[in-house]
Design a protein around this motif. Structure first.
Motif, PDB file in Angstrom:
ATOM      1  N   THR A  55       0.838  -1.210   0.000  1.00  0.00           N
ATOM      2  CA  THR A  55       0.000   0.000   0.000  1.00  0.00           C
ATOM      3  C   THR A  55       0.860   1.243   0.000  1.00  0.00           C
ATOM      4  N   MET A  56       2.132   1.100   0.457  1.00  0.00           N
ATOM      5  CA  MET A  56       3.038   2.244   0.513  1.00  0.00           C
ATOM      6  C   MET A  56       4.204   2.104  -0.454  1.00  0.00           C
ATOM      7  N   ASN A  57       4.656   0.882  -0.643  1.00  0.00           N
ATOM      8  CA  ASN A  57       5.878   0.651  -1.412  1.00  0.00           C
ATOM      9  C   ASN A  57       5.566  -0.075  -2.713  1.00  0.00           C
ATOM     10  N   ARG A  58       4.865   0.640  -3.570  1.00  0.00           N
ATOM     11  CA  ARG A  58       4.523   0.128  -4.889  1.00  0.00           C
ATOM     12  C   ARG A  58       4.419   1.311  -5.848  1.00  0.00           C
ATOM     13  N   ARG A  59       4.920   1.118  -7.055  1.00  0.00           N
ATOM     14  CA  ARG A  59       4.888   2.200  -8.050  1.00  0.00           C
ATOM     15  C   ARG A  59       3.452   2.650  -8.295  1.00  0.00           C
ATOM     16  N   GLU A  60       3.238   3.954  -8.237  1.00  0.00           N
ATOM     17  CA  GLU A  60       1.891   4.510  -8.414  1.00  0.00           C
ATOM     18  C   GLU A  60       1.337   4.122  -9.787  1.00  0.00           C
ATOM     19  N   GLY A  61       0.082   3.677  -9.797  1.00  0.00           N
ATOM     20  CA  GLY A  61      -0.584   3.308 -11.037  1.00  0.00           C
ATOM     21  C   GLY A  61      -0.420   1.854 -11.424  1.00  0.00           C
ATOM     22  N   SER A  62       0.292   1.080 -10.589  1.00  0.00           N
ATOM     23  CA  SER A  62       0.539  -0.331 -10.939  1.00  0.00           C
ATOM     24  C   SER A  62      -0.317  -1.289 -10.119  1.00  0.00           C
ATOM     25  N   GLU A  63      -1.311  -0.766  -9.435  1.00  0.00           N
ATOM     26  CA  GLU A  63      -2.075  -1.592  -8.495  1.00  0.00           C
ATOM     27  C   GLU A  63      -2.797  -2.766  -9.163  1.00  0.00           C
ATOM     28  N   GLU A  64      -3.125  -2.643 -10.425  1.00  0.00           N
ATOM     29  CA  GLU A  64      -3.824  -3.723 -11.129  1.00  0.00           C
ATOM     30  C   GLU A  64      -2.886  -4.572 -11.986  1.00  0.00           C
ATOM     31  N   SER A  65      -1.566  -4.384 -11.796  1.00  0.00           N
ATOM     32  CA  SER A  65      -0.569  -5.172 -12.526  1.00  0.00           C
ATOM     33  C   SER A  65      -0.078  -6.299 -11.621  1.00  0.00           C
ATOM     34  N   TYR A  66      -0.190  -7.547 -12.086  1.00  0.00           N
ATOM     35  CA  TYR A  66       0.122  -8.694 -11.236  1.00  0.00           C
ATOM     36  C   TYR A  66       1.262  -9.554 -11.780  1.00  0.00           C
ATOM     37  N   THR A  67       1.867  -9.155 -12.888  1.00  0.00           N
ATOM     38  CA  THR A  67       2.856 -10.031 -13.518  1.00  0.00           C
ATOM     39  C   THR A  67       4.256  -9.434 -13.608  1.00  0.00           C
ATOM     40  N   PHE A  68       4.457  -8.202 -13.154  1.00  0.00           N
ATOM     41  CA  PHE A  68       5.784  -7.586 -13.245  1.00  0.00           C
ATOM     42  C   PHE A  68       6.112  -6.907 -11.915  1.00  0.00           C
ATOM     43  N   HIS A  69       6.141  -7.707 -10.858  1.00  0.00           N
ATOM     44  CA  HIS A  69       6.491  -7.165  -9.550  1.00  0.00           C
ATOM     45  C   HIS A  69       7.939  -6.705  -9.503  1.00  0.00           C
ATOM     46  N   GLY A  70       8.798  -7.257 -10.386  1.00  0.00           N
ATOM     47  CA  GLY A  70      10.184  -6.805 -10.441  1.00  0.00           C
ATOM     48  C   GLY A  70      10.282  -5.327 -10.729  1.00  0.00           C
ATOM     49  N   ARG A  71       9.425  -4.835 -11.563  1.00  0.00           N
ATOM     50  CA  ARG A  71       9.380  -3.407 -11.897  1.00  0.00           C
ATOM     51  C   ARG A  71       8.577  -2.623 -10.866  1.00  0.00           C
ATOM     52  N   ASP A  72       7.361  -3.111 -10.573  1.00  0.00           N
ATOM     53  CA  ASP A  72       6.390  -2.306  -9.835  1.00  0.00           C
ATOM     54  C   ASP A  72       6.614  -2.302  -8.326  1.00  0.00           C
ATOM     55  N   ILE A  73       7.222  -3.364  -7.788  1.00  0.00           N
ATOM     56  CA  ILE A  73       7.417  -3.459  -6.343  1.00  0.00           C
ATOM     57  C   ILE A  73       8.896  -3.510  -5.981  1.00  0.00           C
ATOM     58  N   TYR A  74       9.654  -4.440  -6.597  1.00  0.00           N
ATOM     59  CA  TYR A  74      11.020  -4.675  -6.145  1.00  0.00           C
ATOM     60  C   TYR A  74      11.977  -3.551  -6.568  1.00  0.00           C
ATOM     61  N   ALA A  75      11.982  -3.185  -7.843  1.00  0.00           N
ATOM     62  CA  ALA A  75      12.860  -2.090  -8.262  1.00  0.00           C
ATOM     63  C   ALA A  75      12.470  -0.788  -7.572  1.00  0.00           C
ATOM     64  N   TYR A  76      11.177  -0.575  -7.424  1.00  0.00           N
ATOM     65  CA  TYR A  76      10.688   0.647  -6.782  1.00  0.00           C
ATOM     66  C   TYR A  76      11.103   0.694  -5.310  1.00  0.00           C
ATOM     67  N   THR A  77      10.870  -0.390  -4.589  1.00  0.00           N
ATOM     68  CA  THR A  77      11.234  -0.428  -3.171  1.00  0.00           C
ATOM     69  C   THR A  77      12.745  -0.382  -2.994  1.00  0.00           C
ATOM     70  N   GLY A  78      13.468  -1.127  -3.836  1.00  0.00           N
ATOM     71  CA  GLY A  78      14.921  -1.101  -3.750  1.00  0.00           C
ATOM     72  C   GLY A  78      15.478   0.288  -3.969  1.00  0.00           C
ATOM     73  N   ALA A  79      14.932   1.008  -4.942  1.00  0.00           N
ATOM     74  CA  ALA A  79      15.396   2.376  -5.210  1.00  0.00           C
ATOM     75  C   ALA A  79      15.091   3.302  -4.047  1.00  0.00           C
ATOM     76  N   ARG A  80      13.941   3.139  -3.427  1.00  0.00           N
ATOM     77  CA  ARG A  80      13.584   3.981  -2.282  1.00  0.00           C
ATOM     78  C   ARG A  80      14.501   3.705  -1.090  1.00  0.00           C
ATOM     79  N   LEU A  81      14.882   2.452  -0.909  1.00  0.00           N
ATOM     80  CA  LEU A  81      15.823   2.129   0.163  1.00  0.00           C
ATOM     81  C   LEU A  81      17.218   2.669  -0.145  1.00  0.00           C
ATOM     82  N   ALA A  82      17.690   2.452  -1.373  1.00  0.00           N
ATOM     83  CA  ALA A  82      19.041   2.881  -1.733  1.00  0.00           C
ATOM     84  C   ALA A  82      19.184   4.397  -1.696  1.00  0.00           C
ATOM     85  N   SER A  83      18.124   5.105  -2.062  1.00  0.00           N
ATOM     86  CA  SER A  83      18.184   6.573  -2.092  1.00  0.00           C
ATOM     87  C   SER A  83      17.968   7.198  -0.729  1.00  0.00           C
ATOM     88  N   GLY A  84      17.499   6.400   0.230  1.00  0.00           N
ATOM     89  CA  GLY A  84      17.210   6.951   1.548  1.00  0.00           C
ATOM     90  C   GLY A  84      15.811   7.507   1.686  1.00  0.00           C
TER      91      GLY A  84
END
Length: 279
Positions: free
Chosen positions: A116-145
């Motif tokens: 609900t907080m750590n997901r790329r905006e607008g990707s809520e109905e996407s279920y097949t590319f979590h690497g882009r919508d959740i993992y890369a997004y969350t990883g970037a937010r962690l790495a950037s601080g």
């Protein structure tokens, strides 16, 4: 700001990896983004797990890894971030990808990604590319601080961590036993689970001869004698050798050859290796 390192089984033939990079850059254009590999064989969680363990200790503490080998995408498997005892963060599905990291280095805390907080905006109905919508997004937010580890989501008990089965190496009966964990991919060397310190218990020094036996599903499929060498240069071209690889574990190779292909050998817990002094 910390480095962001990406791993996947996507290959580089289409735009999947570029999409992940684009999402990360959109989070913070100043991020330093690097590739571990995108050539993990499709769906091969074991290989993804091993490659993380191969490199993580060479990156500075605080580095964020994103590993996407996710045949269960869209299922009920968890999306998590692990904090290792080495001070690294790994963003990944909880499907066994963390097995070797936990076994070799140790994981000290695990958190489920709050989508609900750590997901790329607008990707809520996407279920097949979590690497882009959740993992890369969350990883970037962690790495950037932009977020801290504590803001990823709720803590998951380490006892619930999904792990692949491992066979612990051991010394018995005048020999050391382990598994063929992976290959040195381009050159076909067999990388075993046997640590150098365990092999030393056999009392074989450089230049000594060793018998190598490989079993698959408990049936011996290959046996050979070879020299325990410091490097490939210590044996003739085409000659086999036992050596210590870059992870301080025992490995088997042919000088300028491909050992796995030459003898039709594979990797994983069903492939066992026995090392003993040659008679």
């Amino acid at each position: 700001m910390h480095p962001l390192v990406l791993q996947s089984d996507f290959g580089l033939d289409d735009g999947a990896v570029s999409a992940m990079v684009g999402v990360a850059v959109a989070v913070d254009p100043g991020l330093r983004i690097h590739d571990l590999t995108h050539n993990i064989p499709p769906y091969d969680i074991w290989e993804g797990s091993y490659r993380l363990a191969q490199v993580i200790s060479y990156w500075p503490a605080g580095t964020v890894f994103v590993s996407v080998v996710d045949p269960g995408v869209g299922s009920d498997r968890l999306s998590v971030v692990a904090r290792t005892r080495t001070g690294h963060l790994v963003v990944t599905p909880d499907n066994g990808t963390l097995t070797h990291l936990h076994s070799i280095f140790g994981i000290e805390q695990l958190r489920q990604i709050d989508e609900t907080m750590n997901r790329r905006e607008g990707s809520e109905e996407s279920y097949t590319f979590h690497g882009r919508d959740i993992y890369a997004y969350t990883g970037a937010r962690l790495a950037s601080g932009a977020i801290s580890f504590g803001q990823v989501g709720p803590e998951v008990p380490l006892a619930d961590l999904v792990s692949l089965p491992l066979v612990q190496p051991e010394a018995t009966g005048g020999a050391v036993h382990g598994t063929i964990d992976t290959l040195d991919v381009r050159y076909g060397s067999l990388w075993t689970s046997i640590p150098r310190e365990l092999f030393r218990e056999l009392g074989v020094g450089h230049g000594g001869r060793v018998t190598v036996r490989v079993s698959h599903h408990d049936a011996v499929v290959h046996a050979a004698q070879m020299t325990y060498a410091r490097s490939f240069a210590d044996v003739e071209v085409g000659e086999s050798l036992l050596y210590v690889n870059s992870l301080d574990r025992m490995a088997v190779a042919i000088n300028r050859g491909h050992y796995a292909r030459a003898f039709s050998l594979g990797t994983g817990t069903s492939w066992r290796v026995r090392l003993e002094p040659a008679p």
